[in-house]
Scaffold this motif. Structure first.
Motif, PDB file in Angstrom:
ATOM      1  N   GLU A  44       5.227  23.409   8.735  1.00 38.48           N
ATOM      2  CA  GLU A  44       3.950  23.010   9.333  1.00 38.48           C
ATOM      3  C   GLU A  44       3.001  22.560   8.238  1.00 38.48           C
ATOM      4  N   GLN A  46      -0.784  19.959   7.553  1.00 41.49           N
ATOM      5  CA  GLN A  46      -1.964  19.396   8.203  1.00 41.49           C
ATOM      6  C   GLN A  46      -1.877  17.883   8.350  1.00 41.49           C
ATOM      7  N   SER A  47      -0.905  17.271   7.700  1.00 38.54           N
ATOM      8  CA  SER A  47      -0.727  15.831   7.836  1.00 38.54           C
ATOM      9  C   SER A  47       0.753  15.487   7.758  1.00 38.54           C
ATOM     10  N   GLU A  48       1.079  14.294   8.179  1.00 34.47           N
ATOM     11  CA  GLU A  48       2.467  13.849   8.245  1.00 34.47           C
ATOM     12  C   GLU A  48       3.061  13.671   6.854  1.00 34.47           C
ATOM     13  N   LYS A  67      10.316  16.214  15.191  1.00 32.63           N
ATOM     14  CA  LYS A  67       8.957  16.039  14.686  1.00 32.63           C
ATOM     15  C   LYS A  67       7.972  16.250  15.836  1.00 32.63           C
ATOM     16  N   ASP A  68       6.872  16.919  15.547  1.00 29.76           N
ATOM     17  CA  ASP A  68       5.838  17.189  16.545  1.00 29.76           C
ATOM     18  C   ASP A  68       4.489  17.069  15.853  1.00 29.76           C
ATOM     19  N   LYS A  69       3.575  16.348  16.464  1.00 34.13           N
ATOM     20  CA  LYS A  69       2.270  16.124  15.841  1.00 34.13           C
ATOM     21  C   LYS A  69       1.162  16.350  16.859  1.00 34.13           C
ATOM     22  N   THR A  70       0.160  17.122  16.441  1.00 34.28           N
ATOM     23  CA  THR A  70      -1.050  17.295  17.237  1.00 34.28           C
ATOM     24  C   THR A  70      -2.212  16.783  16.397  1.00 34.28           C
ATOM     25  N   ASP A  71      -3.418  16.965  16.886  1.00 32.99           N
ATOM     26  CA  ASP A  71      -4.586  16.521  16.113  1.00 32.99           C
ATOM     27  C   ASP A  71      -4.763  17.313  14.821  1.00 32.99           C
ATOM     28  N   TYR A  74       1.054  19.122  11.969  1.00 26.50           N
ATOM     29  CA  TYR A  74       2.268  18.326  11.961  1.00 26.50           C
ATOM     30  C   TYR A  74       3.417  19.285  11.724  1.00 26.50           C
ATOM     31  N   ARG A  75       4.428  19.239  12.576  1.00 29.47           N
ATOM     32  CA  ARG A  75       5.580  20.125  12.491  1.00 29.47           C
ATOM     33  C   ARG A  75       6.848  19.289  12.372  1.00 29.47           C
TER      34      ARG A  75
END
Length: 87
Positions: A44, A46-48, A67-71, A74-75
């Motif tokens: 995890e 905070q950015s890609e 890959k999973d991204k929220t506001d 980034y996971r």
């Protein structure tokens, strides 16, 4: 020291420190999982993570998927099973 030079030099050092922290954090999460004998780890940040970095990791046997991204987060899951298996 010239104030403008000092400001620019400090800005560069801050940016470099932030980037280093970003990669050190990823590295620590992967190494912690590997030291526990895990063959996959979800990291995890905070950015890609840049695609160039992901491509290089794949070349050394650390593939990624899911890959999973929220506001705010980034996971990405890394597969460590093939590290050391390639010739």
């Amino acid at each position: 020291m010239n104030p403008e030079y000092f400001a620019q030099e400090l800005k560069g050092a801050v940016l470099q420190a932030k980037e280093r922290h970003f990669y050190d954090d990823i590295r620590a999460q992967i190494l912690a999982a590997a030291s526990l004998g895990k063959e996959e780890v979800t990291v995890e940040t905070q950015s890609e993570i840049p695609s160039e970095v992901l491509n290089r990791l794949e070349q050394v046997g650390i593939s990624n998927y899911e890959k999973d991204k929220t506001d705010y987060l980034y996971r990405i899951t890394f597969d460590l099973a093939e590290v050391g298996e390639q010739i």
